[in-house]
Design a protein around this motif. Structure first.
Motif, short mmCIF file in Angstrom:
data_model
loop_
_atom_site.label_atom_id
_atom_site.label_comp_id
_atom_site.label_asym_id
_atom_site.label_seq_id
_atom_site.Cartn_x
_atom_site.Cartn_y
_atom_site.Cartn_z
N ALA A 15 8.21 -69.53 -22.64
CA ALA A 15 8.01 -68.77 -21.41
C ALA A 15 6.53 -68.75 -21.06
O ALA A 15 5.66 -68.79 -21.94
CB ALA A 15 8.51 -67.34 -21.60
N ALA A 19 3.61 -66.84 -18.12
CA ALA A 19 3.41 -65.63 -17.33
C ALA A 19 4.18 -65.71 -16.01
O ALA A 19 4.65 -64.69 -15.50
CB ALA A 19 1.92 -65.41 -17.07
N ASP A 69 7.10 -66.67 -15.61
CA ASP A 69 8.50 -66.33 -15.87
C ASP A 69 8.75 -64.84 -16.01
O ASP A 69 9.90 -64.41 -16.07
CB ASP A 69 8.96 -67.00 -17.19
N LEU A 70 7.70 -64.04 -16.08
CA LEU A 70 7.84 -62.64 -16.45
C LEU A 70 8.84 -61.86 -15.59
O LEU A 70 9.71 -61.17 -16.13
CB LEU A 70 6.48 -61.94 -16.45
N ASP A 71 8.77 -61.97 -14.29
CA ASP A 71 9.70 -61.22 -13.43
C ASP A 71 11.15 -61.62 -13.72
O ASP A 71 12.04 -60.76 -13.83
CB ASP A 71 9.39 -61.43 -11.95
N VAL A 118 12.36 -62.98 -16.48
CA VAL A 118 12.71 -62.55 -17.84
C VAL A 118 13.10 -61.08 -17.85
O VAL A 118 14.12 -60.69 -18.42
CB VAL A 118 11.55 -62.83 -18.82
N VAL A 119 12.29 -60.25 -17.21
CA VAL A 119 12.57 -58.81 -17.17
C VAL A 119 13.88 -58.54 -16.43
O VAL A 119 14.70 -57.73 -16.86
CB VAL A 119 11.39 -58.03 -16.55
N ARG A 162 8.94 -54.24 -19.46
CA ARG A 162 8.05 -55.24 -18.87
C ARG A 162 6.79 -55.43 -19.72
O ARG A 162 6.37 -56.56 -19.96
CB ARG A 162 7.68 -54.85 -17.44
N TRP A 219 7.73 -57.46 -22.85
CA TRP A 219 7.92 -58.88 -22.57
C TRP A 219 6.61 -59.56 -22.23
O TRP A 219 6.36 -60.70 -22.64
CB TRP A 219 8.93 -59.05 -21.43
N GLU A 220 5.74 -58.87 -21.49
CA GLU A 220 4.45 -59.45 -21.13
C GLU A 220 3.63 -59.75 -22.38
O GLU A 220 3.03 -60.83 -22.51
CB GLU A 220 3.68 -58.51 -20.20
N VAL A 239 5.30 -62.75 -24.26
CA VAL A 239 5.01 -64.01 -23.57
C VAL A 239 3.57 -64.42 -23.85
O VAL A 239 3.29 -65.59 -24.14
CB VAL A 239 5.28 -63.89 -22.05
N CYS A 253 12.68 -69.62 -23.32
CA CYS A 253 13.54 -69.54 -22.14
C CYS A 253 14.56 -70.67 -22.20
O CYS A 253 14.21 -71.80 -22.54
CB CYS A 253 12.72 -69.72 -20.86
#
Length: 155
Positions: free
Chosen positions: A5, A7, A9-11, A13-14, A44, A47-48, A51, A58
């Motif tokens: 993953a 950065a 991808d963060l939205d 992923v969450v 969030r 996960w941040e 990542v 992913c």
């Protein structure tokens, strides 16, 4: 395709994490505990950080995020802290692909044992892990409403 993953991808992923958790927590826990503003912010941030450490895989299918897994190795023991598949992709091999990628990474890192916790009422996840050789952790079988499982990693 399984990849690390980023950065960017963060939205996604969450959102996937929230959707997946909602399917198995709803009806068992108050919505605030898995989908309330404070929990979403905590999720969030977690996960941040994962990542940023390069600890999130992913699974991408047809150009969309289909699943995620967060893992690490601490003192020679692998930890699977999150493995979620988009509910629309359940029973299509996405979880198996992520699980296999984690196991390969753990073996490459020299881990001989892995550990995870699973929501005790999530029978789908419990069956998934049992089918892959995970067993109740004799040293930490329970943490509230979660069960501890372990997996021996043969070389």
């Amino acid at each position: 395709m399984i990849r690390l993953a980023t950065a960017a991808d963060l939205d996604a992923v969450v959102a996937l994490h929230t959707e997946a958790r909602s399917t198995y927590y709803r009806g068992h826990l108050p919505d605030e505990e898995f989908a309330g503003p404070a929990e979403l912010a905590r999720s969030r941030a977690g996960w941040e950080a994962a990542v940023g450490r390069g600890a999130v895989l992913c699974a991408e299918h047809d150009g969309e995020l289909a699943g995620v897994a967060a893992h690490r190795v601490d003192d020679g023991v692998a930890v699977l802290s999150q493995l979620h598949v988009a509910p629309a992709r359940w029973r299509r091999g996405v979880g198996t692909q992520l699980h296999d990628a984690c196991v390969a990474a753990w073996r490459a890192a020299g881990a001989s044992r892995a550990r995870l916790e699973v929501f005790d009422r999530n029978e789908r996840a419990r069956a998934f892990y049992a089918a892959r050789g995970w067993l109740p952790d004799p040293d930490g079988p329970r943490d509230g409403d979660h069960l501890g499982l372990v997996l021996a990693l043969a070389p």
